[in-house]
Design a protein around this motif. Sequence first.
Motif, short mmCIF file in Angstrom:
data_model
loop_
_atom_site.label_atom_id
_atom_site.label_comp_id
_atom_site.label_asym_id
_atom_site.label_seq_id
_atom_site.Cartn_x
_atom_site.Cartn_y
_atom_site.Cartn_z
N THR A 396 0.83 -1.49 0.10
CA THR A 396 0.06 -0.07 -0.03
C THR A 396 1.01 1.15 -0.09
O THR A 396 0.53 2.38 -0.84
CB THR A 396 -0.90 -0.06 1.17
OG1 THR A 396 -1.72 -1.27 1.12
CG2 THR A 396 -1.81 1.35 1.24
N ILE A 397 1.87 1.21 0.88
CA ILE A 397 2.77 2.24 0.94
C ILE A 397 3.57 2.63 -0.54
O ILE A 397 3.74 3.72 -1.00
CB ILE A 397 3.73 2.30 2.12
CG1 ILE A 397 2.86 2.54 3.44
CG2 ILE A 397 4.77 3.49 1.98
CD1 ILE A 397 2.30 3.81 3.41
N ARG A 398 4.03 1.53 -0.92
CA ARG A 398 4.69 1.68 -2.32
C ARG A 398 3.96 2.12 -3.64
O ARG A 398 4.25 2.77 -4.34
CB ARG A 398 5.34 0.26 -2.62
CG ARG A 398 6.55 -0.09 -1.44
CD ARG A 398 7.62 1.19 -1.16
NE ARG A 398 8.05 1.59 -2.31
CZ ARG A 398 8.79 2.80 -2.14
NH1 ARG A 398 9.01 3.43 -1.06
NH2 ARG A 398 9.24 3.23 -3.41
N ALA A 399 2.55 1.81 -3.05
CA ALA A 399 1.63 1.90 -4.24
C ALA A 399 1.46 3.75 -4.25
O ALA A 399 1.39 4.31 -5.49
CB ALA A 399 0.31 1.50 -4.19
N ILE A 400 1.47 4.23 -3.23
CA ILE A 400 1.46 5.67 -3.22
C ILE A 400 2.65 6.25 -3.85
O ILE A 400 2.58 7.35 -4.49
CB ILE A 400 1.32 6.13 -1.63
CG1 ILE A 400 0.06 5.66 -0.99
CG2 ILE A 400 1.40 7.57 -1.44
CD1 ILE A 400 -0.07 5.94 0.61
N HIS A 401 4.04 5.76 -3.44
CA HIS A 401 5.00 6.35 -4.08
C HIS A 401 5.07 6.01 -5.50
O HIS A 401 5.34 7.03 -6.26
CB HIS A 401 6.20 5.44 -3.43
CG HIS A 401 6.46 6.12 -2.10
ND1 HIS A 401 7.70 7.03 -1.66
CD2 HIS A 401 6.13 5.82 -0.96
CE1 HIS A 401 7.62 7.23 -0.54
NE2 HIS A 401 6.67 6.37 0.06
N CYS A 402 4.70 4.89 -6.12
CA CYS A 402 4.76 4.57 -7.60
C CYS A 402 3.69 5.63 -8.31
O CYS A 402 3.84 6.11 -9.30
CB CYS A 402 4.42 3.23 -7.70
SG CYS A 402 5.88 2.09 -7.27
N GLU A 403 2.42 5.75 -7.47
CA GLU A 403 1.37 6.40 -8.11
C GLU A 403 2.08 8.05 -8.28
O GLU A 403 1.77 8.69 -9.37
CB GLU A 403 0.20 6.54 -7.07
CG GLU A 403 -0.91 7.36 -7.79
CD GLU A 403 -2.15 7.32 -6.90
OE1 GLU A 403 -3.20 7.66 -7.58
OE2 GLU A 403 -1.93 6.95 -5.62
N ALA A 404 2.58 8.44 -7.23
CA ALA A 404 3.29 9.86 -7.29
C ALA A 404 4.31 9.93 -8.30
O ALA A 404 4.45 11.07 -9.23
CB ALA A 404 3.87 10.40 -5.95
N THR A 405 4.99 9.00 -8.69
CA THR A 405 6.29 9.23 -9.60
C THR A 405 5.46 8.98 -10.97
O THR A 405 5.94 9.53 -11.87
CB THR A 405 7.08 7.76 -9.37
OG1 THR A 405 7.51 7.62 -8.19
CG2 THR A 405 8.32 7.68 -10.53
N TRP A 406 4.36 8.09 -11.19
CA TRP A 406 3.64 8.18 -12.35
C TRP A 406 2.96 9.16 -12.73
O TRP A 406 3.22 9.75 -14.05
CB TRP A 406 2.74 6.72 -12.32
CG TRP A 406 1.87 6.80 -13.69
CD1 TRP A 406 0.64 6.88 -13.66
CD2 TRP A 406 2.15 6.46 -15.13
NE1 TRP A 406 0.13 6.81 -14.86
CE2 TRP A 406 1.01 6.52 -15.64
CE3 TRP A 406 3.71 6.43 -15.76
CZ2 TRP A 406 1.20 6.25 -17.25
CZ3 TRP A 406 3.64 6.27 -16.97
CH2 TRP A 406 2.59 6.40 -17.83
N ARG A 407 2.40 10.05 -11.80
CA ARG A 407 1.75 11.10 -12.25
C ARG A 407 2.83 12.39 -12.22
O ARG A 407 2.54 13.20 -13.29
CB ARG A 407 0.83 11.36 -10.88
CG ARG A 407 -0.32 10.97 -10.85
CD ARG A 407 -1.07 11.19 -9.54
NE ARG A 407 -2.25 10.08 -9.38
CZ ARG A 407 -2.94 10.11 -8.36
NH1 ARG A 407 -2.32 10.78 -7.25
NH2 ARG A 407 -4.13 9.32 -8.22
N THR A 408 3.90 12.29 -11.98
CA THR A 408 5.00 13.23 -12.11
C THR A 408 5.52 13.08 -13.52
O THR A 408 5.65 14.25 -14.26
CB THR A 408 6.10 13.29 -11.12
OG1 THR A 408 5.70 13.42 -9.77
CG2 THR A 408 7.05 14.22 -11.28
#
Length: 582
Positions: A396-408
Amino acid sequence: MMSRLCALQWVTVLYENVVPDSLKAEYAREFITPIIHQLVDNPPELIIFKSFEVLGKITVPVPGEMMLLGTHSSSLPSNDADESSDFIPQHPMDDASAMFALDILDPSRRQFKSRDREVFAALIHLHSHNHRLLPDLSRVIEFMCTLQPSEFVFISFSLELDRFVANRIKQRKATVAMASASASDAVSSKKLKREQQSFARDLEFVSSFVQQMSHVLLNANETAELREALQDSIGSKGTEGCDKQKALLFHILLHSFAHNTVVAISLCMWAGAFRTASTFLHQIDPLDVNLMLYLQLDQLIELLERPLFRHLHLRMLEGDIDPSEEGSSAMLFLLLKSIAMLIPQSTSYNVLCSRLTTLARFRQSAITLEGKRMLRNMKKAPNGSDTEIFVTRMITIRAIHCEATWRTVRMESLEPVEEAIEKSLQVLTTVDEAKGRRDWLGYANEAEENAANMKRRAESFGPRLVDKKGYNELHSLDPANIKDFDAQKLPETTSSNSKDAGDSKEDEPRHPDEVLPKDQVHNFQVLKSHGLVVHRGGASASAEPEHTKTRPTNLENGEKDEGDEGGWKDYWTQSTGEVPAD
């Protein structure tokens, strides 16, 4: 420097001798922010240590003080010894769970806990706006562990980091709601982009923060008691109250350490949660696999070779009653193999593989002696187990980071993705990049895009790419054409198939990229004889193999052919390396 030391000492004198007990908590809150913010100027180490010494004195409650519970309060009454064994935490990051985990401290050490976590919240706020101070954060944490119990320091930082991330997520959602209500699309797009970049930086800051915490946890002398409490807290978990407190301590730290993949893996390895780390690595998101992950894995492998993790080297030699348990040697071996398969081949890879190769023969013989019973026990973790809870939190935590990376990354593209990003922020769905690409290129649907792609390929490469009866360059050879291929049934060739020198260049088989290496002439002629390669000139006559080809008479004397750019002798010398006899 002496004036600053005198001022800090004067704050302590007023707190101990002048301020009444009922106002001590309010007095301490007034000085927390000014003392913390003087770290921006990067003062000398003596000033830093004196500052945290003062904070440690004014934040510790005195006997008879009225406990003022605030938003960051962690001063809940301790659980009784009888109630500790029956305590069931509702959530690992609430105050009740934190106090239950801190009951592992001796009574003599509990009195050094702060009345609240204002100091930790102020430190996180300061470093989030001044990233240049992060390299010195480990020294600050060491000073704090000297003045207060290390268990309390790490739990407080973990709780405040979790609250910091939760507040940033709420702030981002509020910004998106305001941007969607804005009348100007340009202003909305700028707000979304600025907020997304800020959120990505904050997540990167949290990842760096927990990396510094992990460095202190595994290397500092001030955290020796915390390391002792966490060691094998999951791998050899018992049913006593002390074991539950250690497991909850690990769970709290994992909630914050999951913001950094390698830090979470190192914590799992120290606590004996080998199955949790191995399961997570098999589900790792591709966006998490980057250069920074490789560098941190190199550091972790180097750390595994030090005496700190020497007990893990011997753990892999032990037998397992149940190899699917968290702390089993089979799970540790599987975790190390997963890391070896994840990193590129480098010095760290060679070091890790050398150790695994040494153990492979022993483990193979051990499994053979135990039979297949060990392999049958390697089942999936049951629902509701600690392993599933830990893995779910990390994913769950890594999904937040990957989501932020993808949106950037999407923000930096030329596609209009503001609406898609807004939708994904609200309903937590991923962006359909295929549909966005079709809309941007002007295609009505997927069928129209596929038809345009096929037309473009046919115009670019010619009809030989869509010839269903022969060789298809975009996919593979048609199995129907080659299933009856037999090298013993090659067609007989005679010298009548030889053509004039002027036509030899036109009938020569061609490689798809129009370049035919000389060492591949024979192979292409065999394919051409079976109809698997089409001539450039479109002739249906099959070319004869190189070893049966009759040499033209006009080349016997070394004369140059009209269609050839070089002499026959030069060609023979370059292709075979032998000089023909005259």
